[in-house]
Design an enzyme around this catalytic site. Structure first.
Site, PDB file in Angstrom:
ATOM      1  N   SER A 133       0.776  -1.263  -0.257  1.00 52.92           N
ATOM      2  CA  SER A 133       0.165   0.412  -0.284  1.00 52.92           C
ATOM      3  C   SER A 133       0.732   1.085  -0.256  1.00 52.92           C
ATOM      4  O   SER A 133       1.584   1.231  -1.040  1.00 52.92           O
ATOM      5  CB  SER A 133      -1.201  -0.248   1.157  1.00 52.92           C
ATOM      6  OG  SER A 133      -2.516   0.551   0.962  1.00 52.92           O
ATOM      7  N   ASP A 257      -9.516  -3.895  -5.417  1.00 50.08           N
ATOM      8  CA  ASP A 257      -9.681  -3.510  -4.356  1.00 50.08           C
ATOM      9  C   ASP A 257     -10.370  -2.226  -4.173  1.00 50.08           C
ATOM     10  O   ASP A 257     -10.286  -1.309  -5.070  1.00 50.08           O
ATOM     11  CB  ASP A 257      -7.537  -2.591  -4.531  1.00 50.08           C
ATOM     12  CG  ASP A 257      -7.294  -2.213  -3.845  1.00 50.08           C
ATOM     13  OD1 ASP A 257      -7.606  -1.226  -3.036  1.00 50.08           O
ATOM     14  OD2 ASP A 257      -6.019  -2.355  -3.284  1.00 50.08           O
ATOM     15  N   HIS A 283      -8.091  -5.549  -1.191  1.00 46.51           N
ATOM     16  CA  HIS A 283      -6.587  -4.335  -0.108  1.00 46.51           C
ATOM     17  C   HIS A 283      -5.381  -4.520   0.608  1.00 46.51           C
ATOM     18  O   HIS A 283      -6.159  -5.362   1.791  1.00 46.51           O
ATOM     19  CB  HIS A 283      -6.665  -2.653   0.259  1.00 46.51           C
ATOM     20  CG  HIS A 283      -5.736  -2.202   0.283  1.00 46.51           C
ATOM     21  ND1 HIS A 283      -5.208  -1.009  -0.589  1.00 46.51           N
ATOM     22  CD2 HIS A 283      -5.463  -1.894   1.044  1.00 46.51           C
ATOM     23  CE1 HIS A 283      -4.566  -0.494  -0.077  1.00 46.51           C
ATOM     24  NE2 HIS A 283      -4.313  -0.642   0.887  1.00 46.51           N
TER      25      HIS A 283
END
Length: 306
Positions: A133, A257, A283
Site C-alpha cells: 500500500s 481493491d 486491499h
C-alpha cells in the site's frame, strides 16, 4: 503464475480486505529491535529476523501500519522460511514511540527508505524490497529515483495507490467510509500527540478536517514541505516514477481493491516491471486457507524472487 481464487467465505472485496487484518495470526519468532539514526537526527525502529543469510528483505508497511501487522509478519515469515534475513521497519512515529522531528512519514518519504537501504547494504550482497500500500508507493518511488542502491536486486509492491490523488478520492467515497473514518481518526490522534510534545505544529484546523484530502491539505503537505495536498500527491505518486525503474519489480494490484482508482492499473511498457492485476484480492488481502498459513501474495512474491 497461479490465479488467485479467494475462499468462498470472503465473497466480496470488503471481506477480502478486512478479514486478514482482524483474523489472521502469524506464528513467527520474536524479532530483534534495532534503532537507527536518520541524517536529520530522528530515528527509525527496525524489527530483524536473522539467520546469517547473504540476502536481506526489507518490508515497508502501509498507512498507519507498523512492523507487527499480520501482512508484514506473514511476508517476513515466508521470506525467512526461504532462507533470507528480513527487516521490517516502522515509518517515523509508527513504532509506538513518537519520533523526534516535526515531520512524520508520508507516501513519498523515499529518503527514509534510502537511509535504511544504505544501513543494510554494508551487511548483505543482495537486497530485496517489499512494500504494501503506502509502503509500496514509497518503494516504487525509491526504485525510480537515481539514488537507488546497486545492491537492490528485486522488488515487490502489493496493493499500491500509485496515483495518490485519485486514490484519495476513491477511499473517500461513501462505500469506503469505514476505512477513511478509521484512517482519519488515527492520523488526527497522531497529530495531537505530536503537538503535545513538539513545538511548531498548529492544530487549530484539526477538528474541522473531515476528509483525508483536507488532512493532507492542512497537515501532511505543509509539514513535509509541499504547497498543499495536490502538490504532495503530484510529487509523491509512484505512477510518475515507474518508467525509470531498472530493478526487476513485481506489482500486484487486485482489480477489486476498494482503495485504488483506475489510474493505479497502468499499462506500462517498462521491461523491468511485471505488472499483474488479479480480479480478486481486495486491499492487502489475498487470503487463502489450507496452505500452511501462506497467503497467495506471499507465494507469488516467493515465485518472483526465485
Amino acid at each position: 503464475m497461479t490465479k488467485y481464487t479467494p475462499p468462498a467465505l470472503l465473497f466480496n472485496r470488503h471481506l477480502e480486505t478486512i478479514f486478514p487484518s482482524v483474523a489472521r495470526r502469524v506464528n513467527i519468532t520474536t524479532p530483534r529491535r534495532e534503532r537507527i539514526t536518520t541524517p536529520d537526527d530522528d530515528f527509525l525502529d527496525l524489527d530483524w529476523y536473522e539467520q546469517g543469510s547473504s540476502r536481506c528483505v526489507i518490508i515497508s508497511h502501509g498507512l498507519e501500519g507498523n512492523s507487527t501487522r499480520s501482512y508484514v509478519t506473514g511476508m517476513a515469515k515466508a521470506m525467512f522460511s526461504e532462507g533470507m534475513d528480513v527487516v521490517a521497519w516502522n515509518f517515523r512515529g509508527c513504532s509506538g514511540e513518537m519520533n523526534r522531528q516535526l515531520r512524520f512519514y508520508h507516501s513519498g518519504a523515499s529518503d527514509d527508505l534510502q537511509t535504511l537501504v544504505n544501513h543494510v547494504a554494508g551487511k548483505y550482497d543482495q537486497i530485496i524490497l517489499v512494500g504494501f500500500s503506502l509502503g509500496g508507493n514509497v518503494t516504487l518511488k525509491y526504485l525510480g529515483e537515481p539514488t537507488v542502491h546497486p545492491f537492490v536486486k528485486k522488488a515487490i509492491a502489493i496493493s499500491v495507490p500509485m496515483d495518490l490523488h485519485t486514490s484519495c478520492l476513491e477511499i473517500s467515497k461513501p462505500h469506503n467510509w469505514i476505512y477513511s473514518r478509521r484512517f482519519l481518526k488515527s492520523l488526527k490522534l497522531k497529530v495531537r500527540t505530536k503537538a503535545s510534545v513538539r513545538k511548531g505544529l498548529n492544530i487549530e484546523m484539526l477538528d474541522q478536517v473531515s476528509t483525508l484530502q483536507e488532512f493532507d491539505d492542512h497537515f501532511t503537505g505543509p509539514i513535509h514541505g509541499f504547497r498543499d495536498a495536490i502538490d504532495y500527491y503530484t510529487q509523491s505518486s509512484s505512477i510518475h516514477f515507474i518508467k525509470n525503474i531498472h530493478v526487476p519489480t513485481l506489482i500486484v494490484n487486485a482489480l477489486n481493491d476498494p482503495f485504488l482508482s483506475p489510474a493505479c492499473y497502468p499499462k506500462e511498457g517498462n521491461p523491468s516491471l511485471t505488472i499483474e492485476f488479479p480480479e480478486r484480492g481486495g486491499h492487502v488481502g489475498f487470503a487463502q486457507f489450507n496452505h500452511n498459513g501462506l497467503y497467495w501474495s506471499e507465494a507469488r512474491a516467493l515465485d518472483f524472487i526465485r
